[in-house]
Design an enzyme around this catalytic site. Structure first.
Site, mmCIF file in Angstrom:
data_model
loop_
_atom_site.group_PDB
_atom_site.id
_atom_site.type_symbol
_atom_site.label_atom_id
_atom_site.label_comp_id
_atom_site.label_asym_id
_atom_site.label_seq_id
_atom_site.Cartn_x
_atom_site.Cartn_y
_atom_site.Cartn_z
ATOM 1 C CB ALA A 1 35.424 35.040 40.667
ATOM 2 N N GLY B 1 35.489 39.581 42.949
ATOM 3 C CA GLY B 1 36.307 39.896 41.780
ATOM 4 C C GLY B 1 35.835 41.149 41.043
ATOM 5 C CD GLU C 1 39.583 40.546 44.349
ATOM 6 O OE1 GLU C 1 38.823 39.728 43.776
ATOM 7 O OE2 GLU C 1 40.535 40.202 45.066
ATOM 8 C CD GLU D 1 36.293 37.999 47.606
ATOM 9 O OE1 GLU D 1 35.988 38.775 48.540
ATOM 10 O OE2 GLU D 1 36.658 38.407 46.487
#
Ligand code: CO8
Length: 263
Positions: A69, A113, A116, A136
């Site tokens: 992200a 992300g 993911e 993270e």
């Protein structure tokens, strides 16, 4: 159309029945900012609706599938903003709205992300240079787009716990060995070729059967075994109502190639 112009992704139909989405934000290693995710959702929706696309390949560059992200975008976010805008929730559209198979072709970084996103795909292919991980924890947060759930289902609790608590990444070779990735390819070119070839193979089958197969495999992730087996049997029974089951089995008996009606 799928060919509209995008800022952060490239979209093409490189093979019969195959759609390709290439994340293209090279300066940020394909960090998944909100507008990129919006474009990705739009492109996937238009492939889902397209009569010419039956399977989809999602890739990044040789250096990065996606480095996560967008940290710079997330840094100032408050709880109330994240909560009231359902930050990240739209990522789930990728999995819920898409009934056509999605293959992630991962080279380089697939972090946070990005990892993911790869885990949301139906099949992952990668290269030895693939660098998967959920870092993270190093940023004072946790996976927020399904990593704690999908990675745990993929590698088991102990390994997932270790990866998520330490933030250590794992290689393409490990991903393949652990079953996170279905196959390992020696180079980015071989990876892309392999992914497109598999997508083309899938696109050559009955669309009804392919969609049903994806649906029942995904049910295995949500349902207890007995319910999943029963669900599979119901869908299996329902396919006797399709023309393609008759076409496929008749072609076998006649030693001919099936010409699917997609009905
Ligand atoms: N967000 C924003 N920008 C990034 C990101 C990112 N995730 N990753 C890299 N970039 C940018 C860098 O800031 C740099 O920009 P600039 O040139 O302007 O300084 C550029 O991309 C190139 O990166 P590097 O210079 O760092 O390249 P290196 O080859 O030295 O390092 C790494 C590559 C190891 C990938 C390094 O960039 C890195 O560690 N990136 C961050 C990885 C990370 O922590 N990802 C997880 C993010 S958190 C997350 O995904 C939470 C998910 C929660 C749910 C989903 C929410 C949306």
């Amino acid at each position: 159309s799928a060919r509209r112009s995008y800022e952060y992704i490239d979209v093409s139909e490189p093979r019969p029945g195959v759609g390709q989405i290439t994340l293209n934000r090279p300066k940020a290693l394909n960090a998944l900012c909100t507008p990129l995710i919006a474009e990705l959702n739009t492109a996937l929706r238009s492939f889902q609706a397209s009569p010419t696309v039956a399977a989809i390949v999602l890739t990044g560059s040789e250096r990065a599938f996606a480095a996560g992200a967008d940290i710079k975008e997330m840094a100032p976010l408050t709880f109330s903003e994240a909560y009231t805008t359902s930050f990240i929730e739209s990522w789930s559209d990728l999995t819920t709205a898409l009934k056509k198979p999605l293959i992630a072709a991962v080279s380089g970084h697939a972090l946070g992300g990005g990892c993911e996103l790869a885990l949301m795909a139906d099949i992952i292919y990668c290269t030895p240079t693939a660098n998967f991980g959920q870092p993270e924890i190093k940023l004072g947060t946790i996976p927020g787009a399904g990593g704690s759930q999908r990675l745990t289902r993929a590698v088991g609790k102990s390994k997932a716990m270790e990866l998520i608590l330490t933030g250590k990444s794992f290689s393409g070779e490990e991903a393949e060995r652990w079953g996170v990735a279905a196959r390992l390819f020696p180079s980015y070119d071989a990876l892309l070729e392999g992914a497109l070839k598999t997508a083309e193979t899938i696109a050559g089958y009955s669309k009804v059967a392919v969609q049903a197969a994806k649906e029942v495999v995904n049910k295995s992730q949500d349902l207890p075994l007995r319910d999943g087996v029963e669900y599979e049997r119901r869908v299996f029974h329902s396919l006797f109502g399709s023309q393609d089951q008759k076409i496929g089995m008749k072609a076998f008996a006649e030693k001919k190639k099936a010409e699917w009606s997609n009905q």
